[in-house]
Design a protein around this motif. Structure first.
Motif, PDB file in Angstrom:
ATOM      1  N   PHE A 154       0.850  -1.194   0.000  1.00 57.26           N
ATOM      2  CA  PHE A 154       0.000   0.000   0.000  1.00 57.26           C
ATOM      3  C   PHE A 154       0.883   1.239   0.000  1.00 57.26           C
ATOM      4  CE2 PHE A 154       0.560  -0.851   4.536  1.00 57.26           C
ATOM      5  CZ  PHE A 154       0.697   0.395   5.101  1.00 57.26           C
ATOM      6  N   TYR A 155       0.293   2.353  -0.423  1.00 54.39           N
ATOM      7  CA  TYR A 155       1.029   3.603  -0.500  1.00 54.39           C
ATOM      8  C   TYR A 155       0.164   4.729   0.043  1.00 54.39           C
ATOM      9  CZ  TYR A 155      -1.628   3.857  -4.862  1.00 54.39           C
ATOM     10  OH  TYR A 155      -2.630   3.841  -5.798  1.00 54.39           O
ATOM     11  N   ILE A 156       0.840   5.761   0.511  1.00 58.89           N
ATOM     12  CA  ILE A 156       0.167   6.891   1.148  1.00 58.89           C
ATOM     13  C   ILE A 156       0.745   8.192   0.598  1.00 58.89           C
ATOM     14  CG2 ILE A 156      -0.257   8.071   3.344  1.00 58.89           C
ATOM     15  CD1 ILE A 156       0.050   5.338   4.722  1.00 58.89           C
ATOM     16  N   TYR A 157      -0.138   9.046   0.077  1.00 62.96           N
ATOM     17  CA  TYR A 157       0.238  10.398  -0.351  1.00 62.96           C
ATOM     18  C   TYR A 157       0.070  11.342   0.836  1.00 62.96           C
ATOM     19  CZ  TYR A 157       0.068   9.853  -5.501  1.00 62.96           C
ATOM     20  OH  TYR A 157       0.297   9.530  -6.811  1.00 62.96           O
ATOM     21  N   VAL A 158       1.054  12.213   1.041  1.00 65.80           N
ATOM     22  CA  VAL A 158       0.966  13.220   2.098  1.00 65.80           C
ATOM     23  C   VAL A 158       1.536  14.552   1.600  1.00 65.80           C
ATOM     24  CG1 VAL A 158       1.148  11.554   4.003  1.00 65.80           C
ATOM     25  CG2 VAL A 158       3.207  12.610   3.109  1.00 65.80           C
ATOM     26  N   ILE A 159       1.101  15.606   2.257  1.00 66.51           N
ATOM     27  CA  ILE A 159       1.732  16.917   2.086  1.00 66.51           C
ATOM     28  C   ILE A 159       2.691  17.059   3.256  1.00 66.51           C
ATOM     29  CG2 ILE A 159       1.409  19.420   2.137  1.00 66.51           C
ATOM     30  CD1 ILE A 159      -1.439  18.974   1.172  1.00 66.51           C
ATOM     31  N   GLU A 160       3.897  17.511   2.983  1.00 69.07           N
ATOM     32  CA  GLU A 160       4.866  17.736   4.066  1.00 69.07           C
ATOM     33  C   GLU A 160       5.933  18.721   3.616  1.00 69.07           C
ATOM     34  OE1 GLU A 160       8.060  14.273   4.139  1.00 69.07           O
ATOM     35  OE2 GLU A 160       6.067  13.451   4.432  1.00 69.07           O
ATOM     36  N   GLU A 161       6.917  18.922   4.480  1.00 70.40           N
ATOM     37  CA  GLU A 161       8.016  19.864   4.246  1.00 70.40           C
ATOM     38  C   GLU A 161       7.482  21.265   3.957  1.00 70.40           C
ATOM     39  OE1 GLU A 161      11.054  18.389   1.579  1.00 70.40           O
ATOM     40  OE2 GLU A 161      11.230  16.526   2.709  1.00 70.40           O
ATOM     41  N   LEU A 162       6.727  21.785   4.916  1.00 68.27           N
ATOM     42  CA  LEU A 162       6.100  23.089   4.762  1.00 68.27           C
ATOM     43  C   LEU A 162       6.928  24.243   5.313  1.00 68.27           C
ATOM     44  CD1 LEU A 162       2.468  22.020   5.746  1.00 68.27           C
ATOM     45  CD2 LEU A 162       3.491  22.156   3.477  1.00 68.27           C
ATOM     46  N   GLY A 163       8.102  23.939   5.817  1.00 66.80           N
ATOM     47  CA  GLY A 163       8.941  24.986   6.372  1.00 66.80           C
ATOM     48  C   GLY A 163       8.569  25.369   7.792  1.00 66.80           C
ATOM     49  N   LEU A 164       7.730  24.570   8.421  1.00 68.68           N
ATOM     50  CA  LEU A 164       7.335  24.833   9.809  1.00 68.68           C
ATOM     51  C   LEU A 164       8.413  24.314  10.762  1.00 68.68           C
ATOM     52  CD1 LEU A 164       3.613  23.670   9.555  1.00 68.68           C
ATOM     53  CD2 LEU A 164       4.445  26.017   9.642  1.00 68.68           C
ATOM     54  N   PRO A 165       8.494  24.883  11.959  1.00 68.26           N
ATOM     55  CA  PRO A 165       9.506  24.405  12.903  1.00 68.26           C
ATOM     56  C   PRO A 165       9.130  23.080  13.570  1.00 68.26           C
ATOM     57  CG  PRO A 165       8.266  26.211  13.853  1.00 68.26           C
ATOM     58  CD  PRO A 165       7.787  26.057  12.439  1.00 68.26           C
ATOM     59  N   ILE A 166       8.056  22.449  13.116  1.00 71.51           N
ATOM     60  CA  ILE A 166       7.662  21.129  13.614  1.00 71.51           C
ATOM     61  C   ILE A 166       7.481  20.205  12.412  1.00 71.51           C
ATOM     62  CG2 ILE A 166       6.462  22.018  15.655  1.00 71.51           C
ATOM     63  CD1 ILE A 166       3.812  21.467  14.085  1.00 71.51           C
ATOM     64  N   GLU A 167       7.562  18.900  12.653  1.00 77.07           N
ATOM     65  CA  GLU A 167       7.283  17.963  11.575  1.00 77.07           C
ATOM     66  C   GLU A 167       5.777  17.888  11.395  1.00 77.07           C
ATOM     67  OE1 GLU A 167       7.853  13.279  10.532  1.00 77.07           O
ATOM     68  OE2 GLU A 167       9.352  14.232  11.784  1.00 77.07           O
ATOM     69  N   PHE A 168       5.319  18.171  10.199  1.00 75.70           N
ATOM     70  CA  PHE A 168       3.882  18.190   9.919  1.00 75.70           C
ATOM     71  C   PHE A 168       3.628  17.462   8.615  1.00 75.70           C
ATOM     72  CE2 PHE A 168       0.184  20.042   7.827  1.00 75.70           C
ATOM     73  CZ  PHE A 168      -0.774  19.934   8.820  1.00 75.70           C
ATOM     74  N   LYS A 169       2.673  16.534   8.649  1.00 75.35           N
ATOM     75  CA  LYS A 169       2.271  15.799   7.447  1.00 75.35           C
ATOM     76  C   LYS A 169       0.762  15.780   7.412  1.00 75.35           C
ATOM     77  CE  LYS A 169       6.329  12.994   7.729  1.00 75.35           C
ATOM     78  NZ  LYS A 169       6.960  11.738   7.879  1.00 75.35           N
ATOM     79  N   TYR A 170       0.222  15.953   6.212  1.00 73.90           N
ATOM     80  CA  TYR A 170      -1.227  15.902   6.048  1.00 73.90           C
ATOM     81  C   TYR A 170      -1.560  14.797   5.062  1.00 73.90           C
ATOM     82  CZ  TYR A 170      -6.059  17.205   5.645  1.00 73.90           C
ATOM     83  OH  TYR A 170      -7.429  17.172   5.692  1.00 73.90           O
TER      84      TYR A 170
END
Length: 175
Positions: free
Chosen positions: A64-80
């Motif tokens: 299985f595979y998962i698409y995410v948005i990430e690397e937004l330049g925020l000072p925290i790790e964030f994935k959507y």
């Protein structure tokens, strides 16, 4: 090929709102963790979603595979979370991703695929989880999609999730 410009996507799908919600209940999270713990994941990879993604995917691998948005330049790790899919039987990751790759910069794919492959060209990543057992892959994908309800999965696997969370039904209700 470059991604479609936002103005073109907006013109194509003006009726849709870009309102995505997260569905992560403690109960659902427990179900997901249990399902994943029963899987034998034999490998995983992360790739930036771009036109040459198929050059970097090993042939003959499934799971299985998962698409995410990430690397937004925020000072925290964030994935959507955006989308969850599977590659089973003879449909490998590599063969599956030609369809997605070929949707970059084009308007003739399904609406969810056009938006998934063009809206965030610099921040979309795909995680691949290799599983050799097709039945287990299908079961885990169903659990992940039903419990997390990614906004670009057009079909959910139960009537309840379809009627309550379908992105396009939500957009219609709010218009």
């Amino acid at each position: 090929m470059p991604a479609l410009p936002l103005i073109q996507i907006a013109a194509l799908y003006a009726e849709d709102y870009y309102k995505f919600e997260a569905y992560i209940s403690p109960t659902n999270l427990g179900v997901i963790k249990e399902a994943i713990s029963k899987c034998k994941i034999v490998g995983n990879q992360k790739h930036k979603f771009e036109h040459n993604i198929t050059d970097n995917i090993a042939p003959k691998k499934k799971g299985f595979y998962i698409y995410v948005i990430e690397e937004l330049g925020l000072p925290i790790e964030f994935k959507y979370l955006l989308y969850i899919g599977r590659a089973i039987k003879t449909n490998t990751f590599k063969s599956r991703f030609y369809k997605y790759r070929n949707s970059i910069g084009k308007t003739d794919s399904a609406k969810n695929i056009v938006r998934l492959t063009n809206l965030w060209p610099d921040n979309t990543f795909v995680y691949f989880y290799e599983i050799k057992d097709d039945k287990m892959t299908s079961e885990v994908e169903k659990i992940l999609v039903n419990k997390l309800r990614p906004p670009f999965n057009e079909e959910y696997f139960t009537d309840k999730t379809v009627s309550s969370t379908d992105l396009y039904q939500l957009a219609q209700q709010n218009s």
